[in-house]
Motif scaffolding. Structure first.
Motif, PDB file in Angstrom:
ATOM      1  N   ARG A   1      77.211 -47.334  73.954  1.00 54.08           N
ATOM      2  CA  ARG A   1      77.523 -46.606  72.719  1.00 54.08           C
ATOM      3  C   ARG A   1      78.854 -47.104  72.180  1.00 54.08           C
ATOM      4  NH1 ARG A   1      74.880 -41.308  72.208  1.00 54.08           N
ATOM      5  NH2 ARG A   1      73.383 -41.122  73.898  1.00 54.08           N
TER       6      ARG A   1
ATOM      7  N   LYS B   1      84.512 -36.843  73.120  1.00 54.57           N
ATOM      8  CA  LYS B   1      85.192 -35.725  72.462  1.00 54.57           C
ATOM      9  C   LYS B   1      86.652 -36.107  72.275  1.00 54.57           C
ATOM     10  CE  LYS B   1      82.131 -32.209  74.184  1.00 54.57           C
ATOM     11  NZ  LYS B   1      81.943 -31.048  75.009  1.00 54.57           N
TER      12      LYS B   1
ATOM     13  N   GLN C   1      73.057 -39.151  79.412  1.00 50.40           N
ATOM     14  CA  GLN C   1      73.538 -39.102  78.029  1.00 50.40           C
ATOM     15  C   GLN C   1      75.035 -38.788  78.058  1.00 50.40           C
ATOM     16  OE1 GLN C   1      71.573 -39.574  75.118  1.00 50.40           O
ATOM     17  NE2 GLN C   1      70.211 -40.373  76.689  1.00 50.40           N
ATOM     18  N   THR C   2      75.822 -39.575  77.311  1.00 47.76           N
ATOM     19  CA  THR C   2      77.275 -39.400  77.297  1.00 47.76           C
ATOM     20  C   THR C   2      77.737 -39.023  75.899  1.00 47.76           C
ATOM     21  OG1 THR C   2      77.410 -41.146  78.955  1.00 47.76           O
ATOM     22  CG2 THR C   2      79.471 -40.471  77.935  1.00 47.76           C
ATOM     23  N   GLN C   3      78.670 -38.098  75.852  1.00 47.26           N
ATOM     24  CA  GLN C   3      79.283 -37.692  74.583  1.00 47.26           C
ATOM     25  C   GLN C   3      80.777 -37.963  74.647  1.00 47.26           C
ATOM     26  OE1 GLN C   3      78.353 -33.565  74.028  1.00 47.26           O
ATOM     27  NE2 GLN C   3      76.476 -34.055  72.930  1.00 47.26           N
TER      28      GLN C   3
END
Length: 193
Positions: free
Chosen positions: A100, A25, A21-23
């Protein structure tokens, strides 16, 4: 080769069928959130991925339709207007996250303010009567106008309200100087007009 006497051998195996899972910022102290996300001068983004079992192998990203690259550190945003960031990560056993997409608007241009004289104007040198009013209209294409300020004859700066107009009633006969500027939601400030 058979082992005599027979022994039980335990071999621990971990199965990993889940993608990382990548976020994303953003680093910008002047950014604001409205129905859209706007960022100002010096904005950059970073990607952070996690994988519970085998660990993250690589993070890939594409900025504004460019070829995908391996992510290696914070990326500066330089294109004013809409920016699209596509990204995903892959773990050590080949599980790849679904692509994403994040869209963000970069606003580095200050607003522009126009003045309009309402009422009687005599001649080409902007001679006005005490009943003449001046209306200011500020526009900012991206984040929007936060405030407009004005002053007359190097007096104190005053907040301009869209519902009001600048009146000439309090001014004595003679030449006068009206100065004004606007600031957008990110603090981009127009030069004094």
């Amino acid at each position: 080769k058979a082992v005599v006497p027979q022994q039980e051998v335990l071999w621990e195996v971990y199965a990993d069928g889940l993608a990382p899972q990548t976020q994303i910022k953003f680093q910008d102290d002047k950014g604001i959130m409205t129905t859209k996300r706007y960022l100002g001068v010096g904005s950059k983004f970073s990607l952070h991925a996690s994988d519970a079992v085998s660990g993250v192998e690589l993070i890939y990203y594409s900025l504004n339709g460019e070829v995908f690259k391996k992510y290696e550190g914070a990326i500066n945003l330089t294109k004013e207007g809409r920016n699209e960031v596509r990204y995903c990560s892959e773990d050590h056993v080949g599980n790849r996250e679904e692509m994403r997409l994040f869209q963000v608007d970069l606003d580095v241009t200050p607003p522009t303010t126009l003045s309009e004289i309402i009422g009687i104007v005599i001649g080409k040198d902007n001679t006005v009567t005490p009943r003449t009013q001046i209306r200011l209209e500020a526009k900012d294409v991206l984040s929007g106008v936060r405030s407009t300020r004005y002053r007359i004859d190097s007096g104190r700066w005053q907040e301009y309200s869209l519902q009001s107009r600048i009146t000439m009633k309090q001014l004595a006969d003679g030449n006068h100087l009206l100065e004004f500027y606007s600031v957008d939601q990110l603090g981009n400030t127009e030069e004094i007009q």
